[in-house]
Scaffold this active site. Structure first.
Site, mmCIF file in Angstrom:
data_model
loop_
_atom_site.group_PDB
_atom_site.id
_atom_site.type_symbol
_atom_site.label_atom_id
_atom_site.label_comp_id
_atom_site.label_asym_id
_atom_site.label_seq_id
_atom_site.Cartn_x
_atom_site.Cartn_y
_atom_site.Cartn_z
ATOM 1 N N ARG A 191 0.887 -1.178 0.000
ATOM 2 C CA ARG A 191 0.000 0.000 0.000
ATOM 3 C C ARG A 191 0.912 1.211 0.000
ATOM 4 O O ARG A 191 1.667 1.444 0.947
ATOM 5 C CB ARG A 191 -0.906 0.006 1.228
ATOM 6 N N CYS B 71 -16.270 1.645 -0.048
ATOM 7 C CA CYS B 71 -15.149 0.783 0.349
ATOM 8 C C CYS B 71 -14.812 0.901 1.828
ATOM 9 O O CYS B 71 -14.163 0.021 2.382
ATOM 10 C CB CYS B 71 -13.919 1.088 -0.507
ATOM 11 N N ARG C 291 -13.538 -8.704 1.265
ATOM 12 C CA ARG C 291 -12.103 -8.457 1.073
ATOM 13 C C ARG C 291 -11.328 -9.735 1.431
ATOM 14 O O ARG C 291 -10.380 -10.123 0.754
ATOM 15 C CB ARG C 291 -11.620 -7.290 1.959
ATOM 16 N N GLN D 90 -10.099 -3.913 -3.678
ATOM 17 C CA GLN D 90 -11.459 -3.525 -3.266
ATOM 18 C C GLN D 90 -12.467 -3.882 -4.346
ATOM 19 O O GLN D 90 -13.576 -4.333 -4.046
ATOM 20 C CB GLN D 90 -11.504 -2.022 -2.974
ATOM 21 N N ASP E 229 -17.063 7.260 -2.284
ATOM 22 C CA ASP E 229 -15.892 7.124 -1.411
ATOM 23 C C ASP E 229 -15.641 8.483 -0.763
ATOM 24 O O ASP E 229 -16.260 9.489 -1.138
ATOM 25 C CB ASP E 229 -14.685 6.674 -2.281
ATOM 26 N N HIS F 102 -7.199 0.918 -6.631
ATOM 27 C CA HIS F 102 -7.472 0.053 -5.473
ATOM 28 C C HIS F 102 -8.115 -1.244 -5.976
ATOM 29 O O HIS F 102 -9.290 -1.519 -5.705
ATOM 30 C CB HIS F 102 -8.376 0.783 -4.479
HETATM 31 N N1 NVA Z 1 -9.818 6.700 -1.639
HETATM 32 C C1 NVA Z 1 -9.491 6.272 -0.300
HETATM 33 C C2 NVA Z 1 -9.760 4.808 -0.127
HETATM 34 C C3 NVA Z 1 -9.451 4.252 1.234
HETATM 35 C C4 NVA Z 1 -9.662 2.773 1.339
HETATM 36 C C5 NVA Z 1 -8.042 6.603 -0.011
HETATM 37 O O1 NVA Z 1 -7.204 6.429 -0.910
HETATM 38 O O2 NVA Z 1 -7.738 7.051 1.092
HETATM 39 N N1 CP Z 2 -11.313 -0.231 2.071
HETATM 40 C C1 CP Z 2 -10.052 -0.298 2.539
HETATM 41 O O1 CP Z 2 -9.089 -0.539 1.795
HETATM 42 O O2 CP Z 2 -9.918 -0.102 3.891
HETATM 43 P P1 CP Z 2 -8.586 0.047 4.749
HETATM 44 O O3 CP Z 2 -7.978 1.390 4.417
HETATM 45 O O4 CP Z 2 -9.055 -0.039 6.172
HETATM 46 O O5 CP Z 2 -7.629 -1.056 4.393
#
Ligand code: NVA
Ligand code: CP
Length: 306
Positions: A107, A262, A290, A137, A222, A134
């Site tokens: 990540r 998500c 997930r 997801q 989101d 992502h």
């Molecule tokens: N768009 C959000 C998704 C978090 C799971 C982010 O990147 O923070």
């Molecule tokens: N939806 C998602 O990826 O959540 P987290 O940021 O908690 O991993």
């Protein structure tokens, strides 16, 4: 360079449409097996390294739990207490870690970091969220749609809000799973131009959330400020205010439309509490899936495609 050729999952489009559909079917099967109490451990002694440059609840817990259920083990690595945070080159970290572990989940901020890591990794690399995409997801979301409403092919999906990493992955999913996508986002917050162009035969961009939701079988949104955009939060809250998924927006959708997010969510910002906590919301199924979808992904990368 020491480039290798194992399969990675940096984007949904690293799977063919046939593979993607098989993976969703497998996720549903693995979920059934788990609930039936069936022991299934195809990955004994296998390890997954998980590098988190950003926070996570779902991604960390689902990958770690998934590896244990498959008979393996997962390691949580944070830049704060590994050499990654002290400037060890990504290419070196990739070569070192992939000599020891069987797969790596990352990540990160830039998609380019992921691609560089993958280019030097001798084991599969999984995108656990980047600023651009992502994909994990979307596997869970496609599983959730399939379980609740059947095949998504030919259905209409509305994306409302920021043209962010989730929106970009929905654009890729529209091509892979063959559905129509209508995006409503404020000016200046459009998704990736190349991904939009590649999906132009099935995607429309509008400025009005209700117009986007018209006749939709699935409405998704989101957060307005993603991780790394914390300092833009106030400005975004003003600009995005007309883009909340409200009961009025959901009323424009098809009668059996689902709502997805998500998570984590901000009630009263991108979604009204009555929608996310209402009968059309499948957000808890998405979160649970997930686990199942990523188990299917790990099994695929480490056994089927290996
Ligand atoms: N768009 C959000 C998704 C978090 C799971 C982010 O990147 O923070
Ligand atoms: N939806 C998602 O990826 O959540 P987290 O940021 O908690 O991993």
């Amino acid at each position: 360079a020491h480039r290798t050729h194992c399969r990675h999952f940096l984007s949904l489009l690293d799977l063919s449409d046939v593979e993607a559909r098989a993976l969703i079917a497998r996720a549903i099967e693995l979920k059934r097996m788990l609930k039936a109490g069936q022991d299934y451990r195809p990955l004994p002694y296998r390890t997954l390294a998980m590098i988190f440059e950003k926070s996570s609840t779902r991604t960390r817990v689902s990958f770690e739990t998934g590896m244990v259920q498959l008979g393996g083990h997962a390691l949580f690595l944070s830049p704060r207490d590994t050499q990654l945070g002290r400037g060890e080159p990504i290419e070196d970290s990739a070569r070192v870690l992939s000599r020891m572990v069987d797969a790596v989940m990352i990540r990160t901020f830039s998609q380019e970091t992921l691609e560089r890591f993958a280019a030097y990794s001798s084991v599969p690399v999984i995108n656990g969220l980047s600023d651009r995409l992502h994909p994990c997801q979307l596997l869970a979301d496609m599983q959730t749609y399939q379980e609740s409403r059947g095949d998504i092919r030919g259905r209409r999906v509305a994306w409302i809000g920021d043209g962010n990493n989730m929106c970009n992955s929905f654009l890729e999913a529209a091509r892979l799973f063959d559905f129509e996508l209508r995006i409503a986002c404020p000016e200046g917050f459009e998704p990736d131009a190349a991904l939009l162009a590649a999906a132009s035969d099935r995607c429309t961009l509008v400025r009005d959330p209700e117009e986007a939701a018209d006749g939709a079988h699935l409405v998704a949104t989101d957060v307005w400020a993603s991780m790394g955009q914390e300092e833009e939060q106030a400005r975004r809250q003003t600009l995005f205010a007309p883009f909340q998924v409200t009961d009025a927006v959901m009323a424009r959708a098809a009668g059996d439309a689902l709502f997805m997010h998500c998570l984590p969510a901000h009630r009263g910002e991108e979604v009204a509490a009555s929608v996310i906590d209402g009968p059309r919301s499948v957000v808890w199924d998405e979160a649970e899936n997930r686990l199942h979808a990523q188990k299917a992904l790990l099994e695929f990368l480490l056994t089927v495609a290996a």
